[in-house]
Design a protein around this motif. Sequence first.
Motif, PDB file in Angstrom:
ATOM      1  N   LEU A  62      28.459   9.067  36.296  1.00  0.00           N
ATOM      2  CA  LEU A  62      27.379   8.093  36.140  1.00  0.00           C
ATOM      3  C   LEU A  62      27.735   7.027  35.096  1.00  0.00           C
ATOM      4  O   LEU A  62      27.415   5.845  35.263  1.00  0.00           O
ATOM      5  N   ILE A  63      28.384   7.451  34.021  1.00  0.00           N
ATOM      6  CA  ILE A  63      28.830   6.494  33.002  1.00  0.00           C
ATOM      7  C   ILE A  63      29.838   5.521  33.606  1.00  0.00           C
ATOM      8  O   ILE A  63      29.774   4.309  33.366  1.00  0.00           O
ATOM      9  N   ALA A  64      30.766   6.038  34.399  1.00  0.00           N
ATOM     10  CA  ALA A  64      31.765   5.172  35.028  1.00  0.00           C
ATOM     11  C   ALA A  64      31.119   4.192  35.993  1.00  0.00           C
ATOM     12  O   ALA A  64      31.471   3.002  36.025  1.00  0.00           O
ATOM     13  N   VAL A  65      30.140   4.663  36.778  1.00  0.00           N
ATOM     14  CA  VAL A  65      29.432   3.768  37.700  1.00  0.00           C
ATOM     15  C   VAL A  65      28.669   2.707  36.924  1.00  0.00           C
ATOM     16  O   VAL A  65      28.687   1.527  37.275  1.00  0.00           O
ATOM     17  N   TRP A  66      27.987   3.116  35.855  1.00  0.00           N
ATOM     18  CA  TRP A  66      27.232   2.168  35.028  1.00  0.00           C
ATOM     19  C   TRP A  66      28.171   1.121  34.427  1.00  0.00           C
ATOM     20  O   TRP A  66      27.875  -0.075  34.466  1.00  0.00           O
ATOM     21  N   ALA A  67      29.302   1.550  33.875  1.00  0.00           N
ATOM     22  CA  ALA A  67      30.249   0.606  33.270  1.00  0.00           C
ATOM     23  C   ALA A  67      30.846  -0.317  34.323  1.00  0.00           C
ATOM     24  O   ALA A  67      30.944  -1.535  34.120  1.00  0.00           O
ATOM     25  N   GLY A  68      31.246   0.237  35.458  1.00  0.00           N
ATOM     26  CA  GLY A  68      31.792  -0.593  36.536  1.00  0.00           C
ATOM     27  C   GLY A  68      30.760  -1.560  37.076  1.00  0.00           C
ATOM     28  O   GLY A  68      31.059  -2.730  37.345  1.00  0.00           O
ATOM     29  N   GLY A  69      29.533  -1.083  37.231  1.00  0.00           N
ATOM     30  CA  GLY A  69      28.459  -1.957  37.688  1.00  0.00           C
ATOM     31  C   GLY A  69      28.200  -3.088  36.713  1.00  0.00           C
ATOM     32  O   GLY A  69      27.932  -4.226  37.124  1.00  0.00           O
ATOM     33  N   GLY A  70      28.289  -2.785  35.435  1.00  0.00           N
ATOM     34  CA  GLY A  70      28.106  -3.828  34.423  1.00  0.00           C
ATOM     35  C   GLY A  70      29.158  -4.916  34.528  1.00  0.00           C
ATOM     36  O   GLY A  70      28.851  -6.110  34.434  1.00  0.00           O
ATOM     37  N   VAL A  71      30.387  -4.514  34.759  1.00  0.00           N
ATOM     38  CA  VAL A  71      31.468  -5.489  34.908  1.00  0.00           C
ATOM     39  C   VAL A  71      31.251  -6.333  36.160  1.00  0.00           C
ATOM     40  O   VAL A  71      31.402  -7.566  36.137  1.00  0.00           O
TER      41      VAL A  71
END
Length: 139
Positions: A33-42
């Motif tokens: 979920l952290i990776a998805v959130w960070a990727g989504g932010g980018v």
Amino acid sequence: MTASRILLVVAGLAAAAYGAVLVLDLPGRTIALIAVWAGGGVIVHDFVFAPLSAVLGYTGRRLVKGSWWAPIAVAALCSATLIFLAVPVFDTPGAKPDNPTVLDRDYPMGLMISLLIIWACVPLYQVGAALMQRRRANN
């Protein structure tokens, strides 16, 4: 590199390593979920905010001429930042009737006051710049 820069790089790397160790202690689902959130932010930044900022900056530069451009651009950037920071608490999602200390302020009023102060600084900056220019011309 100076010693202070080396020290800052080492401190940054140590903080990043500590953060990575803390993240690796989390369950796999949370890490995903952290990776998805960070990727989504980018992705949101690169495909929404950056182009929108470029268009607004270009348009604003065409509409606002002369010495007013810099203070208005700074005020607009500060306003956007404050508004983005206010979004999570704007509708008081964590407020509870049995605990009045959670979100105990009038956040919409605080945002409005902050925005008024920021935009009041635009003409104040212009007055200060004119006084400084006049002072330099007299010297």
